[in-house]
Design a protein around this motif. Structure first.
Motif, PDB file in Angstrom:
ATOM      1  N   THR A  33       0.818  -1.218   0.000  1.00 35.88           N
ATOM      2  CA  THR A  33       0.000   0.000   0.000  1.00 35.88           C
ATOM      3  C   THR A  33       0.848   1.262   0.000  1.00 35.88           C
ATOM      4  N   GLY A  34       2.157   1.122   0.217  1.00 32.19           N
ATOM      5  CA  GLY A  34       3.040   2.275   0.244  1.00 32.19           C
ATOM      6  C   GLY A  34       3.976   2.280  -0.952  1.00 32.19           C
ATOM      7  N   CYS A  35       5.265   2.055  -0.683  1.00 34.63           N
ATOM      8  CA  CYS A  35       6.262   2.090  -1.748  1.00 34.63           C
ATOM      9  C   CYS A  35       7.393   1.139  -1.394  1.00 34.63           C
ATOM     10  N   PRO A  36       8.268   0.811  -2.350  1.00 32.01           N
ATOM     11  CA  PRO A  36       9.423  -0.043  -2.058  1.00 32.01           C
ATOM     12  C   PRO A  36      10.303   0.574  -0.966  1.00 32.01           C
ATOM     13  N   VAL A  37      11.178  -0.262  -0.391  1.00 24.10           N
ATOM     14  CA  VAL A  37      12.020   0.197   0.706  1.00 24.10           C
ATOM     15  C   VAL A  37      13.484  -0.035   0.364  1.00 24.10           C
TER      16      VAL A  37
END
Length: 206
Positions: free
Chosen positions: A190-194
């Motif tokens: 739901t966010g972005c890659p890390v």
């Protein structure tokens, strides 16, 4: 029986679709178990061209990333060689072949097998499992480790020629699970890659 799985990205489900069909008889339990995969894309991204134009000692480091959704992988991503240690899983590690960005499947644990009494990578009743409470986070009633498997990943990267690798310390995956609990996969989807590590060019200032 045909049903629709809600709350799970279709590409994680069998057949890549939310529409599922299971064989169901009179003696079957009231819940249907659906396997949910955890595909990983692991890659590195060179510094921006503007940063590369700076003096050598000021060059930005390249970054190593983990994504769980192919749509989030940038066009400039490059593959890596190495291994990802996966503590608590049946296989123990994933091999990065240096040719593919992914997907690399997170190996299952003993609890994921059909014979286990408590599956940890399946969604039942056509929904994702609810996140555990603070008191429940970390172990189940039998004392088994139930923390998000992504928290334990360790990246052993063979750096490209001319680079050296260092892992991000502390691990952002372990750190977030420790602070927030719950499922790191849900946050990544739901966010972005890390960013999980860095690649430093030879001769670049520390």
């Amino acid at each position: 029986i045909k049903f629709t799985v809600a709350g799970v990205p279709p590409f994680l489900l069998p057949g890549g679709t939310a529409e599922q069909t299971v064989t169901y008889g009179a003696r079957q339990p009231l819940e249907a178990e659906v396997k949910v995969d955890c595909p990983m894309w692991i890659y590195w991204v060179p510094p921006d061209e503007d940063e590369e134009a700076a003096e050598d000692e000021e060059l930005a480091e390249a970054t190593v990333w983990l994504a769980l959704d192919q749509e989030q992988v940038p066009g400039e991503a490059r593959p890596l060689e190495g291994y990802v240690d996966c503590p608590g899983t049946l296989v123990g590690c994933v091999t990065l072949d240096g040719a593919s960005l992914g997907p690399f499947m997170l190996p299952p644990t003993e609890q994921d097998t059909p014979s286990a009494s408590r599956p940890s990578s399946a969604a039942t009743a056509a929904t994702l499992p609810a996140e555990p409470t603070e008191a429940q986070q970390g172990t189940d009633t039998a004392g088994a480790d139930t923390r998000c498997r992504l928290a334990g990943l360790q990246f052993r990267i063979n750096p490209p020629s001319g680079y050296s690798y260092r892992a991000k310390d502390p691990s952002p995956l372990a750190e977030r699970v420790e602070e927030l609990g719950g499922c790191e996969a849900q946050r990544l989807l739901t966010g972005c890659p890390v960013v999980v590590g860095f690649l430093k060019a030879a001769g670049q200032a520390s």
